[in-house]
Scaffold this active site. Sequence first.
Site, PDB file in Angstrom:
ATOM      1  CE1 TYR A  21      -7.141  77.517  27.321  1.00  0.00           C
ATOM      2  CE2 TYR A  21      -5.653  77.307  29.185  1.00  0.00           C
ATOM      3  CZ  TYR A  21      -6.896  77.602  28.686  1.00  0.00           C
ATOM      4  OH  TYR A  21      -7.901  77.978  29.535  1.00  0.00           O
ATOM      5  CE  LYS A  34      -8.525  74.416  28.280  1.00  0.00           C
ATOM      6  NZ  LYS A  34      -7.987  74.333  29.660  1.00  0.00           N
ATOM      7  CB  ILE A  52      -9.451  70.726  28.004  1.00  0.00           C
ATOM      8  CG1 ILE A  52      -8.875  69.757  26.959  1.00  0.00           C
ATOM      9  CG2 ILE A  52      -8.596  70.741  29.279  1.00  0.00           C
ATOM     10  CD1 ILE A  52      -7.508  70.136  26.414  1.00  0.00           C
TER      11      ILE A  52
END
Length: 171
Positions: A11, A40, A82
């Site tokens: 992420y 992400k 997401i």
Amino acid sequence: AAATHLPCIPYNVPGRTGVNMTNETTVRLAVIYANIVGIKEASGNLGQIAKIIEAAPDGFRVWSGNDEDTFGIVAMGGYGVISVASHLVGLQIKDMINSLGSGELGEAAAIHRELMPLIDVLFCVTNPIPIKVALNGLGLHVGGFRLPLCEPEEATTQRIMEEVKKHEIDL
């Protein structure tokens, strides 16, 4: 990634970490570790994200980590999102992504523009405060806040709920 056989999704969220994971680092990790299956991406740097999409190994997926960037990332070849806003308007976000996938750019853009005021208000203070306010305000009891997060000011709560009420909630 080396400690597990499970799929991993790093992420990249410089707004929270203070450090940006560059496209070169992302691609290098994807090449070295087969179980890093995507990222992400919440850098907000669409140029960097385009370079990841272009250079990453086949099958590597890029998810938007910022709801406001989903349209652009998916239009460039990203996989999806997401999402925070999907807790309220997930079917509409799905429709936007599907429209992009089927070449209906105008339809996807219209959905994106319609959702932007809601997305903006869901980030008016530190996440996840606004989404919890919205869900609790809709009667979906998701609980309170852990320190250091706390209840927003009443004016902020009103602003969030006024915007939420303008949208079709598709839970």
